[in-house]
Design a protein around this motif. Structure first.
Motif, PDB file in Angstrom:
ATOM      1  N   GLN A  72       0.823  -1.211   0.000  1.00  0.00           N
ATOM      2  CA  GLN A  72       0.000   0.000   0.000  1.00  0.00           C
ATOM      3  C   GLN A  72       0.855   1.259   0.000  1.00  0.00           C
ATOM      4  O   GLN A  72       0.544   2.237  -0.673  1.00  0.00           O
ATOM      5  CB  GLN A  72      -0.949  -0.006   1.203  1.00  0.00           C
ATOM      6  N   ARG A  73       1.945   1.211   0.738  1.00  0.00           N
ATOM      7  CA  ARG A  73       2.823   2.386   0.827  1.00  0.00           C
ATOM      8  C   ARG A  73       3.489   2.666  -0.517  1.00  0.00           C
ATOM      9  O   ARG A  73       3.585   3.823  -0.937  1.00  0.00           O
ATOM     10  CB  ARG A  73       3.865   2.165   1.924  1.00  0.00           C
ATOM     11  N   ILE A  74       3.930   1.614  -1.201  1.00  0.00           N
ATOM     12  CA  ILE A  74       4.514   1.802  -2.524  1.00  0.00           C
ATOM     13  C   ILE A  74       3.477   2.412  -3.469  1.00  0.00           C
ATOM     14  O   ILE A  74       3.781   3.361  -4.204  1.00  0.00           O
ATOM     15  CB  ILE A  74       5.081   0.472  -3.082  1.00  0.00           C
ATOM     16  N   GLN A  89       1.420   9.579  -5.437  1.00  0.00           N
ATOM     17  CA  GLN A  89       1.855  10.939  -5.092  1.00  0.00           C
ATOM     18  C   GLN A  89       2.869  11.466  -6.096  1.00  0.00           C
ATOM     19  O   GLN A  89       2.877  12.646  -6.419  1.00  0.00           O
ATOM     20  CB  GLN A  89       2.480  10.979  -3.698  1.00  0.00           C
ATOM     21  N   LYS A  90       3.704  10.577  -6.583  1.00  0.00           N
ATOM     22  CA  LYS A  90       4.716  10.957  -7.574  1.00  0.00           C
ATOM     23  C   LYS A  90       4.102  11.069  -8.968  1.00  0.00           C
ATOM     24  O   LYS A  90       4.735  11.547  -9.901  1.00  0.00           O
ATOM     25  CB  LYS A  90       5.858   9.934  -7.559  1.00  0.00           C
ATOM     26  N   ASN A  91       2.863  10.638  -9.097  1.00  0.00           N
ATOM     27  CA  ASN A  91       2.119  10.698 -10.357  1.00  0.00           C
ATOM     28  C   ASN A  91       2.808   9.889 -11.457  1.00  0.00           C
ATOM     29  O   ASN A  91       3.048  10.382 -12.557  1.00  0.00           O
ATOM     30  CB  ASN A  91       1.900  12.150 -10.788  1.00  0.00           C
ATOM     31  N   LEU A 107      12.867   1.480 -12.751  1.00  0.00           N
ATOM     32  CA  LEU A 107      13.682   0.689 -11.822  1.00  0.00           C
ATOM     33  C   LEU A 107      14.483  -0.404 -12.533  1.00  0.00           C
ATOM     34  O   LEU A 107      15.225  -1.145 -11.890  1.00  0.00           O
ATOM     35  CB  LEU A 107      12.797   0.068 -10.735  1.00  0.00           C
ATOM     36  N   GLY A 108      14.293  -0.519 -13.847  1.00  0.00           N
ATOM     37  CA  GLY A 108      15.049  -1.497 -14.622  1.00  0.00           C
ATOM     38  C   GLY A 108      14.450  -2.887 -14.642  1.00  0.00           C
ATOM     39  O   GLY A 108      15.156  -3.878 -14.831  1.00  0.00           O
ATOM     40  N   HIS A 109      13.158  -2.972 -14.440  1.00  0.00           N
ATOM     41  CA  HIS A 109      12.462  -4.268 -14.406  1.00  0.00           C
ATOM     42  C   HIS A 109      11.479  -4.380 -15.564  1.00  0.00           C
ATOM     43  O   HIS A 109      11.262  -3.424 -16.306  1.00  0.00           O
ATOM     44  CB  HIS A 109      11.719  -4.434 -13.079  1.00  0.00           C
ATOM     45  N   ILE A 147      13.806   1.423  -4.422  1.00  0.00           N
ATOM     46  CA  ILE A 147      12.481   2.047  -4.442  1.00  0.00           C
ATOM     47  C   ILE A 147      12.486   3.307  -3.579  1.00  0.00           C
ATOM     48  O   ILE A 147      11.952   4.346  -3.981  1.00  0.00           O
ATOM     49  CB  ILE A 147      11.395   1.038  -4.002  1.00  0.00           C
ATOM     50  N   CYS A 148      13.104   3.240  -2.407  1.00  0.00           N
ATOM     51  CA  CYS A 148      13.215   4.442  -1.564  1.00  0.00           C
ATOM     52  C   CYS A 148      13.974   5.538  -2.299  1.00  0.00           C
ATOM     53  O   CYS A 148      13.555   6.704  -2.286  1.00  0.00           O
ATOM     54  CB  CYS A 148      13.900   4.100  -0.239  1.00  0.00           C
ATOM     55  N   ASP A 149      15.085   5.183  -2.946  1.00  0.00           N
ATOM     56  CA  ASP A 149      15.833   6.173  -3.732  1.00  0.00           C
ATOM     57  C   ASP A 149      14.959   6.760  -4.836  1.00  0.00           C
ATOM     58  O   ASP A 149      15.002   7.963  -5.101  1.00  0.00           O
ATOM     59  CB  ASP A 149      17.083   5.547  -4.361  1.00  0.00           C
ATOM     60  N   TYR A 150      14.181   5.920  -5.472  1.00  0.00           N
ATOM     61  CA  TYR A 150      13.298   6.359  -6.550  1.00  0.00           C
ATOM     62  C   TYR A 150      12.323   7.430  -6.048  1.00  0.00           C
ATOM     63  O   TYR A 150      12.061   8.414  -6.733  1.00  0.00           O
ATOM     64  CB  TYR A 150      12.533   5.160  -7.103  1.00  0.00           C
ATOM     65  N   PHE A 151      11.811   7.242  -4.839  1.00  0.00           N
ATOM     66  CA  PHE A 151      10.881   8.205  -4.256  1.00  0.00           C
ATOM     67  C   PHE A 151      11.597   9.345  -3.536  1.00  0.00           C
ATOM     68  O   PHE A 151      10.957  10.240  -2.993  1.00  0.00           O
ATOM     69  CB  PHE A 151       9.926   7.508  -3.285  1.00  0.00           C
ATOM     70  N   GLU A 152      12.934   9.275  -3.506  1.00  0.00           N
ATOM     71  CA  GLU A 152      13.757  10.282  -2.830  1.00  0.00           C
ATOM     72  C   GLU A 152      13.412  10.396  -1.349  1.00  0.00           C
ATOM     73  O   GLU A 152      13.229  11.484  -0.801  1.00  0.00           O
ATOM     74  CB  GLU A 152      13.630  11.643  -3.533  1.00  0.00           C
ATOM     75  N   ILE A 153      13.301   9.228  -0.716  1.00  0.00           N
ATOM     76  CA  ILE A 153      13.022   9.162   0.718  1.00  0.00           C
ATOM     77  C   ILE A 153      13.971   8.166   1.361  1.00  0.00           C
ATOM     78  O   ILE A 153      14.588   7.346   0.683  1.00  0.00           O
ATOM     79  CB  ILE A 153      11.562   8.747   1.021  1.00  0.00           C
ATOM     80  N   THR A 154      14.052   8.225   2.671  1.00  0.00           N
ATOM     81  CA  THR A 154      14.833   7.239   3.415  1.00  0.00           C
ATOM     82  C   THR A 154      13.924   6.068   3.771  1.00  0.00           C
ATOM     83  O   THR A 154      12.691   6.213   3.771  1.00  0.00           O
ATOM     84  CB  THR A 154      15.389   7.850   4.718  1.00  0.00           C
ATOM     85  N   PRO A 155      14.506   4.911   4.104  1.00  0.00           N
ATOM     86  CA  PRO A 155      13.664   3.812   4.589  1.00  0.00           C
ATOM     87  C   PRO A 155      12.826   4.223   5.801  1.00  0.00           C
ATOM     88  O   PRO A 155      11.673   3.815   5.932  1.00  0.00           O
ATOM     89  CB  PRO A 155      14.676   2.720   4.927  1.00  0.00           C
TER      90      PRO A 155
END
Length: 111
Positions: free
Chosen positions: A8-10, A16-18, A28-30, A53-61
């Motif tokens: 759900q969080r992903i 949010q990132k649209n 992500l290369g998949h 995925i965290c890097d992709y969203f520019e957030i920390t774990p």
């Protein structure tokens, strides 16, 4: 927290990132169905993929698991955008933020 939270969080962050599941998968290369397989419950990302995925969203774990992270995400985006500004532009941004803060406080007081 459980596997459903991760899925759900992903999805929440992706929306949010649209960005579509298809585009995020490719970014992500998949294969085009990678994120859809996570969202639907057929798969979960590995730890290294989770970090990507965290890097992709520019957030920390930590931000990923913080359910009250909307404000944190916004602040992080602001910081990321502002850190490369010139000193003059940073001063303008600070001025704008101060102005908006005062305006919001006045607005709340009149309600």
């Amino acid at each position: 927290m459980d596997e459903d939270f991760i899925r759900q969080r992903i999805s929440e962050l992706r929306i949010q990132k649209n960005v579509s599941e298809y585009k995020m998968s490719l970014d992500l290369g998949h294969s085009k169905s990678y994120i859809q397989s996570i969202s639907s419950g057929r798969a979960l990302p590995s730890m290294s993929e989770f970090l990507y995925i965290c890097d992709y969203f520019e957030i920390t774990p930590k931000d990923f698991f913080d359910v009250n992270a909307d404000e944190t995400l916004r602040m992080h985006r602001l910081y990321t955008s502002a850190r490369d500004l010139s000193g003059e532009d940073l001063d303008a941004l600070i001025f704008l933020a101060t102005f908006l803060t005062k305006k919001n406080k006045k607005s709340q007081m009149t309600k």
